[in-house]
Design a protein around this motif. Structure first.
Motif, mmCIF file in Angstrom:
data_model
loop_
_atom_site.group_PDB
_atom_site.id
_atom_site.type_symbol
_atom_site.label_atom_id
_atom_site.label_comp_id
_atom_site.label_asym_id
_atom_site.label_seq_id
_atom_site.Cartn_x
_atom_site.Cartn_y
_atom_site.Cartn_z
ATOM 1 N N GLY A 61 12.821 3.510 -5.434
ATOM 2 C CA GLY A 61 12.168 3.914 -5.025
ATOM 3 C C GLY A 61 10.677 3.088 -5.163
ATOM 4 N N ALA A 62 10.734 2.474 -6.118
ATOM 5 C CA ALA A 62 8.833 1.901 -6.345
ATOM 6 C C ALA A 62 8.850 0.809 -4.997
ATOM 7 C CB ALA A 62 9.230 1.059 -8.010
ATOM 8 N N MET A 63 10.087 1.056 -4.359
ATOM 9 C CA MET A 63 10.283 -0.722 -3.413
ATOM 10 C C MET A 63 10.616 -0.572 -2.325
ATOM 11 S SD MET A 63 9.650 -3.510 -4.916
ATOM 12 C CE MET A 63 8.906 -3.804 -7.106
ATOM 13 N N PRO A 85 11.461 5.772 -9.632
ATOM 14 C CA PRO A 85 11.917 5.631 -10.721
ATOM 15 C C PRO A 85 11.067 5.170 -12.153
ATOM 16 C CG PRO A 85 12.299 3.510 -9.342
ATOM 17 C CD PRO A 85 10.766 5.458 -8.913
ATOM 18 N N PRO A 86 11.767 5.479 -13.644
ATOM 19 C CA PRO A 86 11.744 5.443 -14.862
ATOM 20 C C PRO A 86 11.214 3.462 -15.180
ATOM 21 C CG PRO A 86 13.228 5.681 -15.365
ATOM 22 C CD PRO A 86 13.204 5.371 -13.253
ATOM 23 N N ASP A 87 11.487 3.009 -14.003
ATOM 24 C CA ASP A 87 10.805 1.688 -13.778
ATOM 25 C C ASP A 87 9.768 1.122 -12.768
ATOM 26 O OD1 ASP A 87 12.491 1.565 -12.059
ATOM 27 O OD2 ASP A 87 13.301 -0.593 -12.576
ATOM 28 N N GLY A 88 9.076 2.092 -12.790
ATOM 29 C CA GLY A 88 8.384 2.275 -11.172
ATOM 30 C C GLY A 88 7.028 1.675 -11.790
ATOM 31 N N GLY A 89 6.700 0.948 -12.867
ATOM 32 C CA GLY A 89 5.770 0.255 -13.134
ATOM 33 C C GLY A 89 5.833 -1.133 -11.833
ATOM 34 N N ARG A 90 7.221 -1.774 -11.609
ATOM 35 C CA ARG A 90 7.388 -2.701 -10.505
ATOM 36 C C ARG A 90 6.522 -2.772 -9.460
ATOM 37 N NH1 ARG A 90 13.310 -3.717 -9.338
ATOM 38 N NH2 ARG A 90 13.258 -1.210 -9.516
ATOM 39 N N LEU A 100 25.113 -0.377 -6.588
ATOM 40 C CA LEU A 100 23.725 -0.153 -5.599
ATOM 41 C C LEU A 100 23.237 0.943 -6.950
ATOM 42 C CD1 LEU A 100 25.558 -0.066 -1.989
ATOM 43 C CD2 LEU A 100 23.967 -1.612 -3.549
ATOM 44 N N ARG A 101 21.808 0.936 -6.964
ATOM 45 C CA ARG A 101 21.426 1.973 -7.291
ATOM 46 C C ARG A 101 20.833 2.967 -6.170
ATOM 47 N NH1 ARG A 101 17.530 0.572 -11.345
ATOM 48 N NH2 ARG A 101 16.757 -0.771 -10.293
ATOM 49 N N PRO A 102 21.138 3.892 -5.517
ATOM 50 C CA PRO A 102 20.901 4.893 -4.622
ATOM 51 C C PRO A 102 19.597 5.525 -5.204
ATOM 52 C CG PRO A 102 22.352 5.362 -4.245
ATOM 53 C CD PRO A 102 22.087 3.932 -5.414
ATOM 54 N N VAL A 103 17.785 6.324 -4.983
ATOM 55 C CA VAL A 103 17.278 6.748 -6.123
ATOM 56 C C VAL A 103 17.388 8.184 -5.536
ATOM 57 C CG1 VAL A 103 15.724 5.254 -6.078
ATOM 58 C CG2 VAL A 103 15.518 6.809 -4.249
ATOM 59 N N LEU A 104 17.690 9.324 -5.640
ATOM 60 C CA LEU A 104 17.756 10.236 -5.410
ATOM 61 C C LEU A 104 17.275 11.149 -4.016
ATOM 62 C CD1 LEU A 104 19.028 13.500 -6.251
ATOM 63 C CD2 LEU A 104 16.743 13.649 -7.408
ATOM 64 N N MET A 105 16.134 10.652 -4.229
ATOM 65 C CA MET A 105 15.656 11.062 -2.423
ATOM 66 C C MET A 105 15.023 9.597 -1.779
ATOM 67 S SD MET A 105 16.129 14.285 -2.462
ATOM 68 C CE MET A 105 15.714 14.240 -0.534
ATOM 69 N N PRO A 106 15.263 9.110 -0.464
ATOM 70 C CA PRO A 106 15.235 8.469 -0.323
ATOM 71 C C PRO A 106 13.833 8.906 -0.146
ATOM 72 C CG PRO A 106 16.245 9.135 1.610
ATOM 73 C CD PRO A 106 16.537 9.545 0.063
ATOM 74 N N ALA A 107 12.872 7.378 0.696
ATOM 75 C CA ALA A 107 10.947 7.410 0.879
ATOM 76 C C ALA A 107 11.349 6.561 1.868
ATOM 77 C CB ALA A 107 10.425 7.826 -0.272
ATOM 78 N N GLY A 108 10.913 6.904 2.839
ATOM 79 C CA GLY A 108 10.582 5.404 3.958
ATOM 80 C C GLY A 108 11.042 5.139 4.700
ATOM 81 N N LEU A 147 0.724 -1.210 0.012
ATOM 82 C CA LEU A 147 -0.074 -0.205 -0.133
ATOM 83 C C LEU A 147 0.581 1.343 -0.047
ATOM 84 C CD1 LEU A 147 -2.797 -0.631 2.778
ATOM 85 C CD2 LEU A 147 -3.040 -0.811 0.359
ATOM 86 N N ALA A 148 1.749 1.280 0.752
ATOM 87 C CA ALA A 148 2.763 2.297 0.856
ATOM 88 C C ALA A 148 3.449 2.923 -0.519
ATOM 89 C CB ALA A 148 3.868 1.867 1.834
ATOM 90 N N ASP A 149 3.800 1.857 -1.229
ATOM 91 C CA ASP A 149 4.135 1.571 -2.440
ATOM 92 C C ASP A 149 3.643 2.013 -3.977
ATOM 93 O OD1 ASP A 149 6.695 1.286 -1.984
ATOM 94 O OD2 ASP A 149 7.102 -1.003 -2.213
ATOM 95 N N ARG A 150 2.009 1.796 -3.608
ATOM 96 C CA ARG A 150 0.804 2.407 -4.005
ATOM 97 C C ARG A 150 0.743 3.392 -4.625
ATOM 98 N NH1 ARG A 150 -1.769 -3.704 -4.871
ATOM 99 N NH2 ARG A 150 -0.056 -4.790 -6.558
ATOM 100 N N LEU A 151 0.325 3.772 -3.580
ATOM 101 C CA LEU A 151 -1.455 4.875 -2.828
ATOM 102 C C LEU A 151 -0.622 6.250 -1.999
ATOM 103 C CD1 LEU A 151 -3.880 2.504 -1.545
ATOM 104 C CD2 LEU A 151 -3.803 3.162 -4.034
ATOM 105 N N PRO A 152 -1.179 7.407 -2.394
ATOM 106 C CA PRO A 152 -0.878 8.848 -1.208
ATOM 107 C C PRO A 152 -1.104 7.789 0.172
ATOM 108 C CG PRO A 152 -2.333 8.826 -3.466
ATOM 109 C CD PRO A 152 -2.459 7.486 -3.284
ATOM 110 N N ALA A 153 -0.421 8.392 0.411
ATOM 111 C CA ALA A 153 0.219 8.503 2.091
ATOM 112 C C ALA A 153 -0.474 8.779 3.187
ATOM 113 C CB ALA A 153 1.726 8.161 2.287
ATOM 114 N N ARG A 154 -1.297 10.269 2.400
ATOM 115 C CA ARG A 154 -2.136 11.548 3.504
ATOM 116 C C ARG A 154 -3.437 10.430 3.944
ATOM 117 N NH1 ARG A 154 -1.468 17.761 3.741
ATOM 118 N NH2 ARG A 154 -2.831 17.399 1.950
ATOM 119 N N PRO A 155 -3.788 10.572 3.216
ATOM 120 C CA PRO A 155 -4.852 10.034 3.667
ATOM 121 C C PRO A 155 -4.958 8.300 4.332
ATOM 122 C CG PRO A 155 -5.135 10.584 0.698
ATOM 123 C CD PRO A 155 -3.762 10.491 1.530
ATOM 124 N N LEU A 156 -4.030 7.404 3.255
ATOM 125 C CA LEU A 156 -4.064 5.940 4.571
ATOM 126 C C LEU A 156 -3.726 6.588 5.789
ATOM 127 C CD1 LEU A 156 -2.185 3.956 1.888
ATOM 128 C CD2 LEU A 156 -4.612 3.704 2.510
#
Length: 475
Positions: A343-345, A204-209, A444-452, A71-80
């Motif tokens: 970022g997508a994971m 990231p560009p492959d965020g479909g994962r 490693l492939r760290p994204v620009l900004m961590p989320a998490g 859910l954290a990776d798919r949906l907007p966080a604030r409403p949750l």
């Protein structure tokens, strides 16, 4: 972040709002923890029943955290998060009603405890992913450390105030205060300026994962050997070296002959140590794998010393830095879990971290209790500390191989490097992904900004049923 900038994260307005709300909420949380324990103990006279209530709050983490990560990776966080705070407040109000009227009794208390744990398990990864958008990449580690500080200080204050309140008027008021404390988190969620958030949630560009669900999260983790090694080390250190509520009690009643008063003293010293550890972590310029290994070795060595301590005060003197090292370990693992992941994971990685903490507590507490009963508390501390130290060195060698750096050369010295390398070599390739490692060096492939995640906490800290959020407001 400038070296020595202990409170660097507070320069962000959004983080200041969040940290204040988190502090209020953590105080309420620990008031409720004390209230539930007191109510169950008064009704049953059984410490086992009290432990069962705690288990009901922790168990859902094992089952639901990974779905919370999805859910954290798919949906907007604030409403949750707003929905989670409303659910927590409603459940706390339900506890207050039971305590006031007696309707439902213990079965309803246990049911509410289970539901509270379920909400916390789903909320934790969402909270961790969203809250890290409050700071920039350079101050993320500092923010995590200050979150640990908030959790430790809130725990001390909440338990202290709660003890006074429950003695005076009973637990119902504690539950009511906790219900009201969630309002602070909701206000903070609306008070945070969206335009000032940092871009951690941009996939990231492959965020479909991110659509791959739980299985995709497991597949991703299998391809991250460095992160898996860090999680494995956190599990060993958490299960063998961090269940001090068990070993402190065993030492107090056994070799130290300190009784309940001595156990209370040791618990207070341990709490102070967690505050000091959070300050140490906050002052670190960088929380990397060398810090993790150093803190692990220090905590393990001191655990052996603790088993040899002749008296209560000498044992307390060793417990203090052990608690500090535990917080540094938690904060470092939480930081790496956010900085070194896709970022997508990230939500699913934080969920895996929360599950690791819960499993380590579930495995370690009964194991250490059994060893203390059959082998003796001192022998248990020495044995567990020795195993944890060996595991730390082995993990350091494996990390060294994966990252292609001299991580342990300066820590344990070259005479120990090669013999231990033979032992650890089999652990290094356990999750070595095809194409990710070349010439023994991981890319490693760290994204620009961590989320998490303590956090907690925390993850969490371990810290006691919380995920690794910046301000440990998740239950």
């Amino acid at each position: 972040m400038a070296k020595g900038a202990t409170f660097a994260a507070l320069r962000h307005r959004n983080y200041r709002i969040w940290a204040l709300a988190g502090f209020v909420s953590v105080i309420g949380t620990w008031m409720q923890v004390l209230g539930v324990n007191w109510y169950v103990l008064k009704e049953t006279g059984s410490a086992t029943s009290m432990g069962f209530a705690v288990l009901l709050q922790a168990a859902p983490t094992l089952l639901l955290s990974l779905w919370g990560g999805v859910l954290a990776d798919r949906l907007p966080a604030r409403p949750l998060l707003i929905a989670a705070q409303v659910a927590h407040a409603t459940l706390a109000a339900g506890l207050a009603a039971v305590a006031l009227t007696g309707v439902g009794g213990l079965p309803l208390i246990f049911a509410i405890s289970l539901l509270t744990g379920a909400v916390s398990a789903i909320e934790g990864p969402v909270m961790g992913r969203w809250s890290s958008t409050l700071v920039d990449r350079e101050t993320l580690g500092n923010a995590l450390a200050l979150g640990s500080l908030t959790n430790s200080a809130g725990r001390i204050l909440g338990m202290s105030l709660g003890a006074v309140v429950v003695a005076a008027v009973g637990p119902a008021l504690l539950f009511g205060i906790n219900a009201a404390s969630f309002l602070a988190v909701v206000v903070a969620l609306f008070g945070v300026r969206q335009g000032a958030l940092h871009g951690h949630q941009v996939a990231p560009p492959d965020g479909g994962r991110s659509r791959g669900g739980v299985r995709a999260g497991f597949a991703y983790l299998r391809g991250q050997p460095v992160l898996l090694l860090a999680l494995a080390l956190a599990f060993v250190l958490g299960s063998l070296g961090r269940n001090y509520q068990v070993t402190m009690a065993a030492m107090s009643e056994g070799p130290l002959d300190a009784g309940a008063s001595g156990y209370g003293l040791l618990s207070t010293v341990f709490a102070v140590g967690t505050v000091l550890g959070a300050l140490v972590a906050a002052r670190r310029r960088e929380l990397g794998y060398r810090t993790l290994v150093t803190a692990g070795l220090l905590a393990s060595a001191l655990q052996i010393v603790a088993g040899l301590a002749p008296g209560t005060w000498s044992f307390a003197a060793v417990i203090l830095p052990i608690a500090a090292a535990a917080v540094v370990i938690d904060t470092t693992v939480g930081t790496r879990a956010q900085l070194d992941t896709d970022g997508a994971m990230r939500g699913r990685v934080l969920a895996a971290l929360a599950v690791t903490g819960s499993v380590s507590a579930a495995v370690g507490a009964p194991l250490l209790g059994w060893l203390s009963e059959h082998a003796g508390p001192r022998q248990t501390l020495v044995l567990a500390g020795s195993v944890a130290a060996i595991a730390t060195v082995a993990a350091a060698v494996a990390l060294d191989q994966q990252r292609g750096r001299g991580l342990i050369l300066t820590l344990v010295g070259s005479p120990l490097r090669w013999p231990v390398r033979r032992v650890a070599r089999s652990a290094a390739p356990i999750a070595q992904p095809a194409g990710a490692v070349g010439g023994g060096q991981l890319t490693l492939r760290p994204v620009l900004m961590p989320a998490g995640d303590s956090p907690q906490a925390a993850g969490v800290s371990p810290a006691d049923l919380t995920g690794p959020a910046l301000a440990p407001t998740c239950r």
